[in-house]
Design a protein around this motif. Structure first.
Motif, PDB file in Angstrom:
ATOM      1  N   ARG A 133      32.746  44.246 125.880  1.00  0.00           N
ATOM      2  CA  ARG A 133      32.669  42.802 126.056  1.00  0.00           C
ATOM      3  C   ARG A 133      33.450  42.137 124.934  1.00  0.00           C
ATOM      4  O   ARG A 133      33.197  42.385 123.750  1.00  0.00           O
ATOM      5  CB  ARG A 133      31.221  42.321 126.010  1.00  0.00           C
ATOM      6  CG  ARG A 133      31.048  40.807 126.057  1.00  0.00           C
ATOM      7  CD  ARG A 133      31.459  40.208 127.395  1.00  0.00           C
ATOM      8  NE  ARG A 133      31.362  38.740 127.396  1.00  0.00           N
ATOM      9  CZ  ARG A 133      31.631  37.974 128.447  1.00  0.00           C
ATOM     10  NH1 ARG A 133      32.035  38.540 129.589  1.00  0.00           N
ATOM     11  NH2 ARG A 133      31.521  36.665 128.380  1.00  0.00           N
ATOM     12  N   ASP A 134      34.444  41.335 125.295  1.00  0.00           N
ATOM     13  CA  ASP A 134      35.221  40.585 124.309  1.00  0.00           C
ATOM     14  C   ASP A 134      34.922  39.103 124.481  1.00  0.00           C
ATOM     15  O   ASP A 134      35.229  38.514 125.529  1.00  0.00           O
ATOM     16  CB  ASP A 134      36.713  40.845 124.502  1.00  0.00           C
ATOM     17  CG  ASP A 134      37.118  42.242 124.087  1.00  0.00           C
ATOM     18  OD1 ASP A 134      37.356  42.455 122.888  1.00  0.00           O
ATOM     19  OD2 ASP A 134      37.178  43.126 124.967  1.00  0.00           O
ATOM     20  N   GLN A 135      34.323  38.517 123.480  1.00  0.00           N
ATOM     21  CA  GLN A 135      34.006  37.093 123.484  1.00  0.00           C
ATOM     22  C   GLN A 135      34.920  36.413 122.478  1.00  0.00           C
ATOM     23  O   GLN A 135      34.870  36.711 121.281  1.00  0.00           O
ATOM     24  CB  GLN A 135      32.542  36.855 123.114  1.00  0.00           C
ATOM     25  CG  GLN A 135      32.064  35.442 123.381  1.00  0.00           C
ATOM     26  CD  GLN A 135      32.023  35.112 124.872  1.00  0.00           C
ATOM     27  OE1 GLN A 135      31.521  35.895 125.669  1.00  0.00           O
ATOM     28  NE2 GLN A 135      32.543  33.948 125.244  1.00  0.00           N
ATOM     29  N   PRO A 171      36.030  31.517 125.965  1.00  0.00           N
ATOM     30  CA  PRO A 171      36.038  32.416 127.124  1.00  0.00           C
ATOM     31  C   PRO A 171      35.660  33.844 126.717  1.00  0.00           C
ATOM     32  O   PRO A 171      35.716  34.226 125.547  1.00  0.00           O
ATOM     33  CB  PRO A 171      37.490  32.366 127.604  1.00  0.00           C
ATOM     34  CG  PRO A 171      38.262  32.130 126.337  1.00  0.00           C
ATOM     35  CD  PRO A 171      37.398  31.251 125.478  1.00  0.00           C
ATOM     36  N   GLY A 172      35.289  34.632 127.711  1.00  0.00           N
ATOM     37  CA  GLY A 172      34.962  36.029 127.471  1.00  0.00           C
ATOM     38  C   GLY A 172      35.329  36.882 128.668  1.00  0.00           C
ATOM     39  O   GLY A 172      35.561  36.390 129.773  1.00  0.00           O
ATOM     40  N   VAL A 173      35.379  38.198 128.455  1.00  0.00           N
ATOM     41  CA  VAL A 173      35.739  39.120 129.515  1.00  0.00           C
ATOM     42  C   VAL A 173      34.996  40.429 129.297  1.00  0.00           C
ATOM     43  O   VAL A 173      34.825  40.880 128.167  1.00  0.00           O
ATOM     44  CB  VAL A 173      37.269  39.342 129.550  1.00  0.00           C
ATOM     45  CG1 VAL A 173      37.773  39.907 128.237  1.00  0.00           C
ATOM     46  CG2 VAL A 173      37.675  40.231 130.698  1.00  0.00           C
ATOM     47  N   THR A 174      34.529  41.023 130.395  1.00  0.00           N
ATOM     48  CA  THR A 174      33.849  42.313 130.352  1.00  0.00           C
ATOM     49  C   THR A 174      34.737  43.358 131.020  1.00  0.00           C
ATOM     50  O   THR A 174      35.245  43.137 132.116  1.00  0.00           O
ATOM     51  CB  THR A 174      32.491  42.250 131.065  1.00  0.00           C
ATOM     52  OG1 THR A 174      31.673  41.271 130.411  1.00  0.00           O
ATOM     53  CG2 THR A 174      31.784  43.593 131.012  1.00  0.00           C
ATOM     54  N   ALA A 221      29.103  53.948 120.250  1.00  0.00           N
ATOM     55  CA  ALA A 221      28.793  52.521 120.320  1.00  0.00           C
ATOM     56  C   ALA A 221      29.337  51.834 119.077  1.00  0.00           C
ATOM     57  O   ALA A 221      29.376  52.433 117.987  1.00  0.00           O
ATOM     58  CB  ALA A 221      27.285  52.298 120.432  1.00  0.00           C
ATOM     59  N   GLY A 222      29.759  50.593 119.241  1.00  0.00           N
ATOM     60  CA  GLY A 222      30.324  49.922 118.084  1.00  0.00           C
ATOM     61  C   GLY A 222      30.471  48.426 118.274  1.00  0.00           C
ATOM     62  O   GLY A 222      30.150  47.865 119.328  1.00  0.00           O
ATOM     63  N   LEU A 223      30.965  47.792 117.217  1.00  0.00           N
ATOM     64  CA  LEU A 223      31.176  46.350 117.201  1.00  0.00           C
ATOM     65  C   LEU A 223      32.441  46.055 116.411  1.00  0.00           C
ATOM     66  O   LEU A 223      32.638  46.589 115.318  1.00  0.00           O
ATOM     67  CB  LEU A 223      29.982  45.636 116.550  1.00  0.00           C
ATOM     68  CG  LEU A 223      30.120  44.121 116.355  1.00  0.00           C
ATOM     69  CD1 LEU A 223      30.121  43.398 117.702  1.00  0.00           C
ATOM     70  CD2 LEU A 223      29.006  43.590 115.459  1.00  0.00           C
ATOM     71  N   GLU A 224      33.301  45.200 116.977  1.00  0.00           N
ATOM     72  CA  GLU A 224      34.502  44.743 116.283  1.00  0.00           C
ATOM     73  C   GLU A 224      34.434  43.239 116.081  1.00  0.00           C
ATOM     74  O   GLU A 224      33.988  42.500 116.971  1.00  0.00           O
ATOM     75  CB  GLU A 224      35.760  45.071 117.097  1.00  0.00           C
ATOM     76  CG  GLU A 224      36.126  46.536 117.149  1.00  0.00           C
ATOM     77  CD  GLU A 224      37.448  46.764 117.867  1.00  0.00           C
ATOM     78  OE1 GLU A 224      38.250  45.811 117.941  1.00  0.00           O
ATOM     79  OE2 GLU A 224      37.664  47.883 118.358  1.00  0.00           O
ATOM     80  N   SER A 255      33.386  41.697 119.656  1.00  0.00           N
ATOM     81  CA  SER A 255      33.544  42.698 120.722  1.00  0.00           C
ATOM     82  C   SER A 255      32.587  43.867 120.541  1.00  0.00           C
ATOM     83  O   SER A 255      32.899  44.829 119.827  1.00  0.00           O
ATOM     84  CB  SER A 255      34.987  43.217 120.751  1.00  0.00           C
ATOM     85  OG  SER A 255      35.923  42.163 120.820  1.00  0.00           O
ATOM     86  N   PRO A 256      31.436  43.840 121.181  1.00  0.00           N
ATOM     87  CA  PRO A 256      30.606  45.049 121.239  1.00  0.00           C
ATOM     88  C   PRO A 256      31.114  45.987 122.333  1.00  0.00           C
ATOM     89  O   PRO A 256      31.663  45.549 123.345  1.00  0.00           O
ATOM     90  CB  PRO A 256      29.229  44.503 121.585  1.00  0.00           C
ATOM     91  CG  PRO A 256      29.503  43.242 122.340  1.00  0.00           C
ATOM     92  CD  PRO A 256      30.791  42.676 121.789  1.00  0.00           C
ATOM     93  N   PHE A 257      30.949  47.287 122.112  1.00  0.00           N
ATOM     94  CA  PHE A 257      31.378  48.259 123.113  1.00  0.00           C
ATOM     95  C   PHE A 257      30.492  49.491 123.024  1.00  0.00           C
ATOM     96  O   PHE A 257      29.849  49.760 121.999  1.00  0.00           O
ATOM     97  CB  PHE A 257      32.851  48.653 122.920  1.00  0.00           C
ATOM     98  CG  PHE A 257      33.153  49.275 121.588  1.00  0.00           C
ATOM     99  CD1 PHE A 257      33.040  50.649 121.383  1.00  0.00           C
ATOM    100  CD2 PHE A 257      33.544  48.483 120.514  1.00  0.00           C
ATOM    101  CE1 PHE A 257      33.313  51.226 120.159  1.00  0.00           C
ATOM    102  CE2 PHE A 257      33.827  49.050 119.268  1.00  0.00           C
ATOM    103  CZ  PHE A 257      33.705  50.420 119.097  1.00  0.00           C
TER     104      PHE A 257
END
Length: 735
Positions: free
Chosen positions: A472-474, A493-496, A414-417, A451-453
């Motif tokens: 998820r990229d916001q 915008p965002g995309v999953t 798990a991580g966050l960018e 971007s959390p993943f």
């Protein structure tokens, strides 16, 4: 999140992790760690250095003639690393409570750093890894990518120092739009792509890497890894940066170009530190002299502090050259250029720090932060007169990635960018009849991504491996149009993107191959400028990807079949960075098949690959222009030739590509050869390199007139490829 807040978050995360692990430690009892170091053929490796770090204690030994090693180490979590000379081949963390045996197989094609959670970090079944010794320098002493990656040709559309772009089967990326490029600092990934670059969306320039600092390359099909975000659709290329290099000096020349490089590292192999510098000068092989100058500095320093490995990495680069540019393929052109004013000036700097915290054998946290500057001033002529594309941007960002074993068969990632790109003075200008540049577009942009993943991988039943990922990229776009303020806007915008890989069987099973099925969604951000248009374009372009990989190991030979299908959504009002005009791009489908066979042994290696693709517009049914249909690559090396020689060679063939409007390009053939001989116990190295090239790079269509022609018309253009040879002489200190 603002830039100050981002910096505070990343700094605080690193300090908290260090504080948690640097506390008082109780004395530990001593136990034995032993085993055998062997190569991929099963032969023992003598002289390999085995390092063990437990807390603040470090122990090392060298494997004997039978590959055997034995160390007395304290109990607790230990980091084990195996190296040969200046190159690290294996790394893992273990909880050692009693006497333990660890046998190590060194695979020359692995990345520089290999960890226990490797499957979670590189889940794509199509992943391929190569060490630097298995690769040829792409253009020794000349600009471009540092090494040639088998099966993935690169092209530059204008020559000189202009950034090259990778091509994958059926993929014609706009300077990196669907092709991600990373630097791997241990397991920390730094993305080199620049969204909404002045010259092309996703622009990724590898020119500032010094080739000798690259320990290996990892490639995969990008869409199936939750760690990847923007531009990770068709291909991901990761340059694994060495943590050790020898102290050396090198000179190289091909008669028209020359270079000098040098690197320094401490004599103590336990210290991971080096600095390297390189200068390249030359005129190229076309009649239009490039007057090229490139200056590079790369440096790395790593510290082991308790259970932390802190790494600092930096780059400085300045490059200038004249550009021959695109010329007609079928018509001779004076001085191999249509405009002698074409030129490229680029400079960049990167500062990065990463912390790999091995909390325990089954838990780790990788955190890093970076700051980058980048400047481009590019003058080109594509037939409509001289244009200038320019910008200066800063990039700041960081990420944290946590991994933990949930059970013997399952691992959580798990991580966050966070990333913020701020191009300023993002300008397109066109020269008038007096040669004065008049503005066409001018913008200041800010693009922020959060971007959390998360992903989980494991074996639910025997012989079945599963990877489930979600990202998820916001994004936040702040577009300030300096010429037409009414076109300014803010959007969020965002995309999953889900990622799924399921693998059945084992590659080395007696009869059946290992078979993997993958599904993923991916995206790339578009250039948000409206330019000379009137409407906002699509900001995020999504892709759906399906893949099947069959893998079989027969003795020392690996056989691989990859089938893939990638569909992309339409792109409305997409800006052309060369004209400022908007255009609509229809939805597309790319289907490709790749067959690959490779073999590694103690005397050398070889690999053969063949890829066939069909990329089409789903609405018109027409082929996607400039996308390669067939790529053939043969590469290999022999390291035990008579007279102490070793040799490497590569043949690369790209079938003629459709260019659009009924035009087809011409095939491209490239043969790379390298012959090396060391002297005086390896202190001196003489290298002969050669390229036999045929065809044109950067093939496309342009409307232009040359020479005595009175009217411009659409025609095939490119940059001629020339054959050449070079010689280099290197001296290694301390050997």
């Amino acid at each position: 999140m603002s830039v100050p807040a981002l910096r505070i978050y990343l700094a605080a995360a690193v300090m908290v992790m260090m504080a948690l692990s640097l506390g008082a430690q109780t004395p530990a009892r001593q136990v034995h760690l032993s085993g055998v170091v062997s190569d991929i053929a099963g032969d023992p490796v003598a002289g390999a250095t085995v390092y063990v770090r437990a807390g603040f204690q470090e122990t090392q030994t060298t494997s004997d003639s039978s590959g055997r090693y034995d160390l007395v180490v304290p109990t607790g979590t230990a980091k084990i690393e195996v190296a040969i000379g200046q190159q690290s081949f294996f790394r893992i963390a273990l909880d050692i409570e009693d006497n333990r045996e660890l046998n190590v197989t060194l695979r020359s094609g692995e990345t520089v750093t290999v960890r226990a959670d490797q499957d979670a970090l590189t889940p794509d079944p199509a992943t391929l890894g190569y060490s630097h010794t298995e690769l040829l320098d792409a253009n020794p002493g000349r600009p471009g990518v540092p090494v040639s990656v088998p099966g993935y040709p690169t092209e530059t559309a204008s020559g000189g120092i202009k950034a090259p772009q990778y091509f994958a089967p059926g993929v014609a990326g706009d300077h990196g739009e669907p092709v991600a490029q990373f630097f791997g600092i241990g397991n920390f990934l730094f993305q080199n792509n620049l969204t909404a670059n002045a010259h092309g969306n996703g622009y990724a320039d590898p020119n500032f890497i010094i080739g000798s600092t690259v320990g290996g390359v990892v490639i995969d099909n990008a869409g199936y890894n939750a760690r990847y975000g923007d531009h990770s659709i068709n291909l991901a290329v990761t340059y694994a940066i060495r943590n050790r290099i020898p102290t050396f000096v090198q000179m190289i020349t091909d008669g028209r170009d020359g270079g000098f490089s040098a690197g320094w590292a401490p004599r103590d192999d336990r210290k991971k530190a080096w600095i390297a510098a390189e200068g390249l000068w030359g005129n190229g092989f076309l009649r239009r002299a490039e007057e090229r100058q490139q200056y590079k500095v790369n440096a790395l320093r790593a510290w082991d502090v308790g259970h932390h490995e802190l790494t600092a990495y930096g780059i400085g680069y300045y490059g200038f050259s004249r550009l021959p540019g695109l010329i007609p393929i079928d018509t001779p052109v004076k001085d191999d250029t249509i405009d002698t004013r074409q030129a490229d000036l680029t400079h960049t700097s990167i500062a990065l720090i990463a912390d790999d915290w091995q909390i325990a054998e089954k838990r780790s946290l990788m955190t890093g932060a970076y700051f980058r500057t980048y400047s481009l001033a590019l003058r080109s002529n594509f037939g409509d007169g001289l244009i200038r594309q320019s910008e200066f941007r800063t990039v700041v960002g960081g990420s944290s990635t946590y991994s933990q074993s949930l059970s013997p068969n399952w691992l959580l990632l798990a991580g966050l960018e966070l990333r913020r790109e701020a191009p300023r003075g993002l300008d397109l200008a066109r020269a008038d009849e007096e040669g004065v540049f008049q503005p066409v577009t001018s913008n200041d942009l800010t693009i922020t991504t959060t971007s959390p993943f998360a992903a989980v991988t494991g074996k639910p039943v025997r012989h079945v491996q599963v990877y489930l990922g979600l990202r998820r990229d916001q994004l936040a776009f702040d577009n300030r149009d300096l010429l037409s303020p009414a076109n300014s806007f803010d959007r969020w915008p965002g995309v999953t993107s889900p990622k799924i890989n399921v693998t059945f069987g084992e590659a080395n099973a007696a009869v059946l191959p290992q078979v993997s099925f993958s599904f993923g969604k991916a995206f790339h951000a578009n250039d948000p400028r409206i330019g000379t248009g009137s409407a906002q374009g699509d900001l995020l372009i999504q892709a759906r990807e399906f893949q099947m990989v069959a893998l079989k190991e027969v003795g020392r030979t690996e056989l691989r079949l990859t089938l893939s299908k990638v569909t992309k959504s339409a792109q409305l009002a997409k800006i052309d960075a060369d004209t400022g005009l908007q255009e609509n791009v229809g939805p597309s489908t790319n289907q490709f098949l790749t067959l690959l066979a490779r073999r590694r042994g103690s005397r050398g290696w070889w690999q053969v690959s063949w890829s066939q693709a069909d990329a089409r517009d789903r609405e018109s049914g027409e082929p996607i222009p400039e996308a390669p249909r067939m790529i053939v690559d043969v590469v290999g090396g022999i390291n035990r030739l008579p007279l102490g020689l070793d040799a490497k060679g590569e043949f690369e063939y790209v079938k003629a590509k459709p260019l659009g409007d009924g035009f087809n390009g011409i095939p491209v053939r490239e043969i790379r050869l390298a012959l090396n001989r060391s002297f005086v116990d390896g202190r001196w190295l003489l290298s002969l390199n050669g390229q036999l090239n045929n065809g044109y790079t950067g093939q496309t269509l342009e409307t232009l007139a040359v020479g005595t022609e009175t009217e411009a018309f659409e025609r095939r253009v490119g940059v001629p490829l020339r054959s050449y040879g070079s010689v280099s002489l290197s001296y290694f200190f301390g050997r």
